[in-house]
Design a protein around this motif. Structure first.
Motif, PDB file in Angstrom:
ATOM      1  N   TYR A 296     -62.108 -11.267 -59.801  1.00 50.30           N
ATOM      2  CA  TYR A 296     -60.753 -10.863 -60.212  1.00 50.30           C
ATOM      3  C   TYR A 296     -60.670  -9.356 -59.978  1.00 50.30           C
ATOM      4  O   TYR A 296     -60.957  -8.560 -60.861  1.00 50.30           O
ATOM      5  N   ASP A 297     -60.287  -8.952 -58.788  1.00 47.27           N
ATOM      6  CA  ASP A 297     -60.409  -7.555 -58.372  1.00 47.27           C
ATOM      7  C   ASP A 297     -59.634  -6.606 -59.275  1.00 47.27           C
ATOM      8  O   ASP A 297     -60.122  -5.528 -59.612  1.00 47.27           O
ATOM      9  N   PHE A 298     -58.431  -6.993 -59.694  1.00 50.60           N
ATOM     10  CA  PHE A 298     -57.602  -6.105 -60.505  1.00 50.60           C
ATOM     11  C   PHE A 298     -58.228  -5.844 -61.867  1.00 50.60           C
ATOM     12  O   PHE A 298     -58.027  -4.783 -62.458  1.00 50.60           O
ATOM     13  N   ARG A 299     -58.967  -6.813 -62.376  1.00 47.50           N
ATOM     14  CA  ARG A 299     -59.673  -6.647 -63.653  1.00 47.50           C
ATOM     15  C   ARG A 299     -61.112  -7.133 -63.466  1.00 47.50           C
ATOM     16  O   ARG A 299     -61.538  -8.133 -64.044  1.00 47.50           O
TER      17      ARG A 299
ATOM     18  N   PHE B 280     -67.038  -6.619 -63.830  1.00 50.39           N
ATOM     19  CA  PHE B 280     -68.112  -5.618 -63.833  1.00 50.39           C
ATOM     20  C   PHE B 280     -67.553  -4.192 -63.903  1.00 50.39           C
ATOM     21  O   PHE B 280     -68.310  -3.220 -63.854  1.00 50.39           O
ATOM     22  N   GLY B 281     -66.230  -4.077 -64.005  1.00 53.41           N
ATOM     23  CA  GLY B 281     -65.601  -2.767 -64.099  1.00 53.41           C
ATOM     24  C   GLY B 281     -65.670  -1.967 -62.821  1.00 53.41           C
ATOM     25  O   GLY B 281     -65.565  -0.744 -62.847  1.00 53.41           O
ATOM     26  N   LEU B 282     -65.839  -2.637 -61.683  1.00 58.05           N
ATOM     27  CA  LEU B 282     -66.057  -1.940 -60.418  1.00 58.05           C
ATOM     28  C   LEU B 282     -64.890  -2.126 -59.445  1.00 58.05           C
ATOM     29  O   LEU B 282     -64.278  -1.169 -59.005  1.00 58.05           O
ATOM     30  N   GLY B 283     -64.616  -3.361 -59.096  1.00 58.21           N
ATOM     31  CA  GLY B 283     -63.578  -3.647 -58.121  1.00 58.21           C
ATOM     32  C   GLY B 283     -64.049  -3.394 -56.702  1.00 58.21           C
ATOM     33  O   GLY B 283     -65.114  -2.814 -56.468  1.00 58.21           O
ATOM     34  N   GLY B 284     -63.239  -3.838 -55.734  1.00 57.89           N
ATOM     35  CA  GLY B 284     -63.554  -3.604 -54.339  1.00 57.89           C
ATOM     36  C   GLY B 284     -64.866  -4.233 -53.898  1.00 57.89           C
ATOM     37  O   GLY B 284     -65.352  -5.198 -54.488  1.00 57.89           O
ATOM     38  N   GLU B 285     -65.469  -3.655 -52.844  1.00 55.22           N
ATOM     39  CA  GLU B 285     -66.716  -4.177 -52.298  1.00 55.22           C
ATOM     40  C   GLU B 285     -67.850  -4.111 -53.312  1.00 55.22           C
ATOM     41  O   GLU B 285     -68.708  -5.000 -53.349  1.00 55.22           O
ATOM     42  N   GLN B 286     -67.857  -3.061 -54.122  1.00 51.77           N
ATOM     43  CA  GLN B 286     -68.907  -2.952 -55.149  1.00 51.77           C
ATOM     44  C   GLN B 286     -68.834  -4.120 -56.130  1.00 51.77           C
ATOM     45  O   GLN B 286     -69.862  -4.686 -56.508  1.00 51.77           O
ATOM     46  N   GLY B 287     -67.627  -4.454 -56.540  1.00 52.65           N
ATOM     47  CA  GLY B 287     -67.461  -5.571 -57.467  1.00 52.65           C
ATOM     48  C   GLY B 287     -67.892  -6.892 -56.859  1.00 52.65           C
ATOM     49  O   GLY B 287     -68.512  -7.725 -57.535  1.00 52.65           O
ATOM     50  N   ILE B 288     -67.595  -7.098 -55.573  1.00 52.98           N
ATOM     51  CA  ILE B 288     -67.993  -8.330 -54.893  1.00 52.98           C
ATOM     52  C   ILE B 288     -69.508  -8.419 -54.797  1.00 52.98           C
ATOM     53  O   ILE B 288     -70.106  -9.476 -55.069  1.00 52.98           O
ATOM     54  N   ARG B 289     -70.148  -7.323 -54.420  1.00 55.91           N
ATOM     55  CA  ARG B 289     -71.611  -7.322 -54.311  1.00 55.91           C
ATOM     56  C   ARG B 289     -72.260  -7.589 -55.666  1.00 55.91           C
ATOM     57  O   ARG B 289     -73.229  -8.352 -55.766  1.00 55.91           O
TER      58      ARG B 289
ATOM     59  N   GLY C 199     -48.389 -13.989 -56.963  1.00 53.47           N
ATOM     60  CA  GLY C 199     -48.282 -13.665 -58.379  1.00 53.47           C
ATOM     61  C   GLY C 199     -48.071 -12.182 -58.580  1.00 53.47           C
ATOM     62  O   GLY C 199     -48.535 -11.356 -57.786  1.00 53.47           O
ATOM     63  N   VAL C 200     -47.341 -11.846 -59.635  1.00 55.77           N
ATOM     64  CA  VAL C 200     -47.133 -10.458 -60.034  1.00 55.77           C
ATOM     65  C   VAL C 200     -47.615 -10.317 -61.467  1.00 55.77           C
ATOM     66  O   VAL C 200     -47.087 -10.970 -62.371  1.00 55.77           O
ATOM     67  N   GLU C 201     -48.628  -9.487 -61.670  1.00 53.25           N
ATOM     68  CA  GLU C 201     -49.139  -9.265 -63.018  1.00 53.25           C
ATOM     69  C   GLU C 201     -48.389  -8.113 -63.661  1.00 53.25           C
ATOM     70  O   GLU C 201     -48.401  -6.982 -63.159  1.00 53.25           O
ATOM     71  N   LEU C 202     -47.703  -8.411 -64.765  1.00 48.10           N
ATOM     72  CA  LEU C 202     -46.929  -7.403 -65.479  1.00 48.10           C
ATOM     73  C   LEU C 202     -47.808  -6.689 -66.499  1.00 48.10           C
ATOM     74  O   LEU C 202     -48.609  -7.319 -67.199  1.00 48.10           O
ATOM     75  N   VAL C 203     -47.652  -5.372 -66.558  1.00 50.21           N
ATOM     76  CA  VAL C 203     -48.498  -4.538 -67.418  1.00 50.21           C
ATOM     77  C   VAL C 203     -47.631  -3.608 -68.252  1.00 50.21           C
ATOM     78  O   VAL C 203     -46.438  -3.442 -67.995  1.00 50.21           O
ATOM     79  N   ASP C 204     -48.270  -2.996 -69.235  1.00 51.86           N
ATOM     80  CA  ASP C 204     -47.586  -2.041 -70.112  1.00 51.86           C
ATOM     81  C   ASP C 204     -48.109  -0.638 -69.823  1.00 51.86           C
ATOM     82  O   ASP C 204     -49.191  -0.257 -70.275  1.00 51.86           O
ATOM     83  N   PRO C 205     -47.364   0.170 -69.059  1.00 50.97           N
ATOM     84  CA  PRO C 205     -47.841   1.503 -68.693  1.00 50.97           C
ATOM     85  C   PRO C 205     -47.849   2.498 -69.844  1.00 50.97           C
ATOM     86  O   PRO C 205     -48.293   3.641 -69.668  1.00 50.97           O
TER      87      PRO C 205
ATOM     88  N   GLN D 213     -61.031   0.646 -64.859  1.00 46.97           N
ATOM     89  CA  GLN D 213     -60.579   0.707 -63.477  1.00 46.97           C
ATOM     90  C   GLN D 213     -59.267   1.469 -63.320  1.00 46.97           C
ATOM     91  O   GLN D 213     -58.799   1.665 -62.203  1.00 46.97           O
ATOM     92  N   GLY D 214     -58.674   1.888 -64.438  1.00 49.69           N
ATOM     93  CA  GLY D 214     -57.408   2.605 -64.382  1.00 49.69           C
ATOM     94  C   GLY D 214     -56.185   1.718 -64.417  1.00 49.69           C
ATOM     95  O   GLY D 214     -55.070   2.182 -64.151  1.00 49.69           O
ATOM     96  N   HIS D 215     -56.359   0.441 -64.762  1.00 49.05           N
ATOM     97  CA  HIS D 215     -55.242  -0.502 -64.809  1.00 49.05           C
ATOM     98  C   HIS D 215     -54.782  -0.698 -66.251  1.00 49.05           C
ATOM     99  O   HIS D 215     -55.607  -0.830 -67.166  1.00 49.05           O
ATOM    100  N   TYR D 216     -53.482  -0.756 -66.435  1.00 50.50           N
ATOM    101  CA  TYR D 216     -52.907  -0.905 -67.771  1.00 50.50           C
ATOM    102  C   TYR D 216     -53.079  -2.324 -68.300  1.00 50.50           C
ATOM    103  O   TYR D 216     -53.240  -3.271 -67.527  1.00 50.50           O
ATOM    104  N   PRO D 217     -53.027  -2.491 -69.624  1.00 50.94           N
ATOM    105  CA  PRO D 217     -53.151  -3.843 -70.206  1.00 50.94           C
ATOM    106  C   PRO D 217     -52.013  -4.757 -69.761  1.00 50.94           C
ATOM    107  O   PRO D 217     -50.894  -4.300 -69.486  1.00 50.94           O
ATOM    108  N   SER D 218     -52.297  -6.035 -69.688  1.00 49.59           N
ATOM    109  CA  SER D 218     -51.278  -7.006 -69.298  1.00 49.59           C
ATOM    110  C   SER D 218     -50.203  -7.095 -70.376  1.00 49.59           C
ATOM    111  O   SER D 218     -50.452  -6.813 -71.549  1.00 49.59           O
ATOM    112  N   ASP D 219     -49.001  -7.501 -69.955  1.00 52.45           N
ATOM    113  CA  ASP D 219     -47.853  -7.550 -70.862  1.00 52.45           C
ATOM    114  C   ASP D 219     -47.195  -8.927 -70.777  1.00 52.45           C
ATOM    115  O   ASP D 219     -46.260  -9.149 -69.997  1.00 52.45           O
TER     116      ASP D 219
END
Length: 468
Positions: free
Chosen positions: A198-201, A204-213, A388-394, A401-407
């Motif tokens: 789940y790249d957006f969240r 492992f708190g990494l995301g991207g290629e690091q998260g996949i590895r 899909g569009v994940e709605l968040v609370d900015p 990862q710098g992503h806001y909580p889901s709303d």
């Protein structure tokens, strides 16, 4: 309105949206009184429908809606497509048997040949098919029996966010705790859960290629470390794109890595294509993008051409279970098989997967244009016409990862504002914060543009009400 530069003109206006006032009809009142408390969709989509054609439905009050739910993705050709209706009529007009258990018929044989012809060339001559009860969850149950019988092992590996049906065996594979918690220990069915990519969240708190590895390394270590505490499983079951879990597409390199790991360990890989199959993601099956060959594929929804049908297609090497190991009265639904063959022919003859890919890119572009203006659209994701569009609370604190909580509350408001404007959408994912787009694959460019405008206007209205 779509501007010349491809952007969406909103400016808080409704641009001709109907703004329906949804009032409960006597049908809805009786439904509330007489149907089970377990009913689901009517709570969020309080409609009583009387007609359906293409991408549109009409309710008993005469209001028209664009259907971006489409039977939870089952109606790939929309409502009452002519080729589907004609196929059903031919069965009815010729007094063909409607129910045959698992006895052979020309319709059934044609269905099998049509389905096998859609499989990758390297698979189609090395597989068997099991017709299951009419729902996808029964095919999931069959898959569990199959791999447990073939391997002599019992544990199954599933993933966080997974959804494979609502029977007790399938529920044991589900990530969502809501339907499982009341049943307690009865669902302790020897299932081990793994982190999904789940790249957006990223788990492992990494995301991207690091998260996949990190994800693949975790799974490989789990299966090879003699101190992991996890026994070798009978199978791994996975969705190439999680649907109910929030429209989360698995990274293609991750899918290839998962196939490599399971193959090396001698573990059957089951891919659940119930919602993704038959062109929805831009290819006939979602796993094809990764170039992998699963050991078993679970199929339902679109394969019956709007009628109930479910099958399990699997490697002939796994075909060790005994006669009668899986059965069901309605696995011989001849109308569904005829309709399914008609759908397959239309998908291939009109290159619908490519159309779905193009329409998906068009819709995604509109949604990303909105995302540049509204930070509440935290993530736009998916493949083909499974978006899909994940709605968040900015206004809240972002995660590592710098992503806001889901709303989820905002998602519910947007869903209701869309309904008022004639657009049926469903929510899903963690905290029901993801707006899901699952229109029929025959949707046109103009309809895609209209869907985007209505969604944008609904978002503006929902944000205004939130601010009040």
């Amino acid at each position: 309105m779509l501007m010349n530069d491809g952007s969406l003109a909103l400016a808080g206006a409704d641009n001709g949206d109907p703004l329906y006032v949804i009032e409960e009809s006597p049908l809805l009142e009786r439904q509330k009184e007489q149907e089970s408390n377990a009913r689901s969709y009517p709570r969020r989509i309080p409609l009583a429908l009387k007609k359906g054609k293409g991408v549109y439905v009409e309710d008993v009050e005469g209001r028209t809606y664009i259907d971006c739910l489409a039977g939870a993705g089952a109606l790939v050709l929309g409502h009452n497509h002519p080729v589907v209706i004609d196929a059903m009529r031919r069965v009815l007009d010729n007094d063909l048997p409607l129910l045959t258990l698992d006895l052979s018929t020309p319709i059934k044989d044609q269905f099998v040949q049509d389905l096998f012809s859609l499989l990758p060339e390297s698979m189609r001559h090395q597989v068997k098919i099991q017709f299951c009860g009419p729902s996808g969850t029964d095919a999931t149950e069959a898959a569990l029996k199959l791999v447990r019988t073939a391997t002599g092992r019992s544990m199954i590996l599933s993933f966080h966010g997974a959804y494979h049906g609502m029977s007790q065996g399938a529920l044991s594979l589900m990530g969502n705790l809501g339907p499982k918690t009341p049943l307690g220990a009865i669902l302790n069915n020897n299932v081990q859960f793994l982190p999904y990519p789940y790249d957006f969240r990223c788990p492992f708190g990494l995301g991207g290629e690091q998260g996949i590895r990190a994800n693949l390394n975790y799974i490989e270590n789990l299966l090879t470390d003699p101190e992991s505490g996890v026994q070798l499983p009978a199978g791994v079951i996975v969705e190439a794109i999680q649907g109910e879990g929030g429209v989360i597409p698995a990274d293609l390199d991750w899918l290839r890595g998962l196939r490599r790991i399971t193959e090396a360990a001698g573990i059957p890989l089951i891919v659940d294509e119930i919602q993704t199959g038959f062109g929805r993601t831009g290819t006939m099956f979602a796993f094809e993008r990764a170039g992998i060959m699963p050991d078993a594929i679970i199929l339902s929804k679109a394969i019956g051409g709007s009628l109930p049908l479910a099958v399990l297609v699997y490697s002939d090497q796994l075909d060790t279970w005994r006669p009668g190991a899986h059965a069901g009265t309605f696995r011989g639904n001849q109308l569904a098989m005829a309709a399914g063959s008609a759908v397959m022919a239309y998908l291939i003859g009109h290159d619908i997967p490519s159309h779905a890919s193009a329409m998906g890119m068009r819709l995604r572009s509109h949604l990303q244009e909105l995302q540049r203006t509204y930070p509440q659209l935290g993530d736009v994701r998916g493949r083909g016409l499974m978006l899909g569009v994940e709605l968040v609370d900015p206004d809240q604190i972002p995660n590592v990862q710098g992503h806001y909580p889901s709303d989820g509350r905002l998602a519910a408001r947007v869903q209701q504002e869309c309904l008022k404007r004639g657009l049926i959408l469903e929510t899903g994912g963690r905290h029901s914060s993801v707006i899901r787009f699952l229109p029929p694959l025959i949707v046109s460019e103009e309809e895609i543009d209209r869907i985007a405008v209505i969604f944008g206007n609904a978002l503006v209205a929902a944000l205004q009400k939130k601010a009040e």
